[in-house]
Design a protein around this motif. Structure first.
Motif, short mmCIF file in Angstrom:
data_model
loop_
_atom_site.label_atom_id
_atom_site.label_comp_id
_atom_site.label_asym_id
_atom_site.label_seq_id
_atom_site.Cartn_x
_atom_site.Cartn_y
_atom_site.Cartn_z
N CYS A 1 0.86 -1.18 0.00
CA CYS A 1 0.00 0.00 0.00
C CYS A 1 0.90 1.23 0.00
O CYS A 1 0.90 2.02 0.95
N PRO A 2 1.70 1.40 -1.05
CA PRO A 2 2.64 2.52 -1.08
C PRO A 2 1.93 3.84 -1.37
O PRO A 2 0.79 3.85 -1.85
N PRO A 3 2.58 4.96 -1.10
CA PRO A 3 2.01 6.25 -1.50
C PRO A 3 1.86 6.31 -3.02
O PRO A 3 2.55 5.60 -3.75
N ALA A 4 0.95 7.12 -3.48
CA ALA A 4 0.78 7.28 -4.93
C ALA A 4 2.08 7.78 -5.55
O ALA A 4 2.79 8.60 -4.96
N GLY A 5 2.39 7.28 -6.72
CA GLY A 5 3.62 7.69 -7.40
C GLY A 5 4.36 6.49 -7.97
O GLY A 5 3.75 5.54 -8.44
N LYS A 6 5.64 6.52 -7.88
CA LYS A 6 6.48 5.48 -8.44
C LYS A 6 6.22 4.14 -7.74
O LYS A 6 6.14 4.09 -6.51
N PRO A 7 6.08 3.04 -8.51
CA PRO A 7 5.87 1.72 -7.89
C PRO A 7 7.02 1.35 -6.95
O PRO A 7 8.18 1.74 -7.17
N HIS A 8 6.68 0.60 -5.92
CA HIS A 8 7.68 0.10 -4.98
C HIS A 8 8.01 -1.35 -5.30
O HIS A 8 7.17 -2.08 -5.84
N THR B 1 20.42 -18.61 9.37
CA THR B 1 20.16 -18.88 7.96
C THR B 1 21.24 -19.76 7.33
O THR B 1 22.43 -19.45 7.39
N LEU B 2 20.79 -20.86 6.73
CA LEU B 2 21.66 -21.72 5.93
C LEU B 2 21.67 -21.30 4.46
O LEU B 2 22.64 -21.48 3.75
N GLY B 3 20.55 -20.79 4.00
CA GLY B 3 20.41 -20.37 2.62
C GLY B 3 19.09 -19.65 2.45
O GLY B 3 18.21 -19.74 3.31
N SER B 4 18.95 -18.96 1.34
CA SER B 4 17.70 -18.24 1.09
C SER B 4 17.40 -18.21 -0.40
O SER B 4 18.30 -18.38 -1.24
N ALA B 5 16.14 -18.01 -0.71
CA ALA B 5 15.69 -17.86 -2.09
C ALA B 5 14.70 -16.72 -2.12
O ALA B 5 13.94 -16.54 -1.16
N ARG B 6 14.69 -15.93 -3.19
CA ARG B 6 13.82 -14.77 -3.18
C ARG B 6 13.31 -14.43 -4.57
O ARG B 6 13.83 -14.90 -5.58
N MET B 7 12.30 -13.58 -4.59
CA MET B 7 11.83 -12.96 -5.81
C MET B 7 11.43 -11.53 -5.47
O MET B 7 11.17 -11.21 -4.30
N VAL B 8 11.41 -10.68 -6.48
CA VAL B 8 11.04 -9.29 -6.29
C VAL B 8 9.82 -8.98 -7.17
O VAL B 8 9.81 -9.31 -8.36
N VAL B 9 8.80 -8.38 -6.58
CA VAL B 9 7.59 -7.98 -7.30
C VAL B 9 7.35 -6.50 -7.06
O VAL B 9 7.96 -5.90 -6.17
N SER B 10 6.47 -5.90 -7.84
CA SER B 10 6.25 -4.46 -7.75
C SER B 10 4.77 -4.13 -7.59
O SER B 10 3.90 -4.89 -8.01
N TYR B 11 4.52 -2.98 -6.99
CA TYR B 11 3.16 -2.47 -6.90
C TYR B 11 3.21 -0.95 -6.78
O TYR B 11 4.03 -0.40 -6.03
N GLY B 12 2.34 -0.28 -7.51
CA GLY B 12 2.24 1.18 -7.43
C GLY B 12 0.81 1.63 -7.59
O GLY B 12 -0.05 0.88 -8.09
N ARG B 13 0.53 2.85 -7.16
CA ARG B 13 -0.82 3.42 -7.28
C ARG B 13 -0.75 4.77 -7.98
O ARG B 13 0.23 5.46 -7.92
#
Length: 200
Positions: free
Chosen positions: A148-155, A188-200
């Motif tokens: 739920c970011p502020p309006a503007g550039k996606p986070h 932590t022994l290891g990690s896996a990740r992904m990055v997604v975006s959302y903007g308003r």
């Protein structure tokens, strides 16, 4: 059981070397850096709710004030966790929020035999049945709080699953997400990740 270091390294560009040389290099690197150094990358995260690099759907968006989403925690699956994994933890962090960023979710104590979470695991009671505990997010509520970011550039939102070397981080439900992050980091022994975006 075959060495994870050897298996992963032979699947890498090292395979172009003669097999004996490749095997010796793999074993040397394992000895120098430990079995998880070369295993990094095998541990992977996927989601039916999110697509890496994609946008967050309304079902996962926060539902408060001017954000009108479903606030359902995402479906997540992972595989090829490092050997010795005793439990898992999951976090979602907004790296573009002002200041130190914004914690949307932190959950620990997911048993080592669990390799996926259904959508809405946070508020459906699924995590509690597993014995997992959820942090207080930066909306000041326990459990998942969607974008739920502020309006503007996606986070950008970093979704991470951690393989841990302990089944007990001594964390309690509702402790701050920053505390969860610190304790997760110590195990932590290891990690896996992904990055997604959302903007308003």
């Amino acid at each position: 059981m075959r060495s994870r270091c050897l298996v992963v390294s032979l699947a890498s560009p090292v395979r172009r070397m003669p097999s004996f040389t490749s095997a010796m290099l793999s074993l040397a690197l394992c000895a120098a850096y430990g079995p998880h150094a070369l295993a990094e990358g095998a541990f992977a995260l996927s989601s039916a709710s999110f697509r890496a690099g994609g946008n967050v759907d309304n079902a996962q968006v926060f539902n408060q004030d001017d954000c009108k989403g479903g606030n359902r925690s995402p479906q997540l699956s992972w595989h090829d966790a490092p050997a010795g994994t005793r439990s898992f933890a999951v976090t979602i962090f907004d790296q573009d929020a002002p200041g130190r960023g914004w914690w949307h979710w932190a959950v620990a104590g997911i048993p080592a035999n669990v390799v996926s979470l259904p959508e809405n695991a946070s508020s459906s009671g699924f995590l509690k049945k597993l014995g997992a505990v959820e942090a207080r997010n930066d909306f000041d509520t326990d459990g998942y709080g969607g974008p739920c970011p502020p309006a503007g550039k996606p986070h950008r939102y970093v979704v991470t699953v951690y393989a841990l070397n302990t089944a007990d981080l001594r964390l309690a439900q509702g402790r701050p997400a920053l505390m969860f992050d610190h304790e997760i980091g110590t195990a932590t022994l290891g990690s896996a990740r992904m990055v997604v975006s959302y903007g308003r």
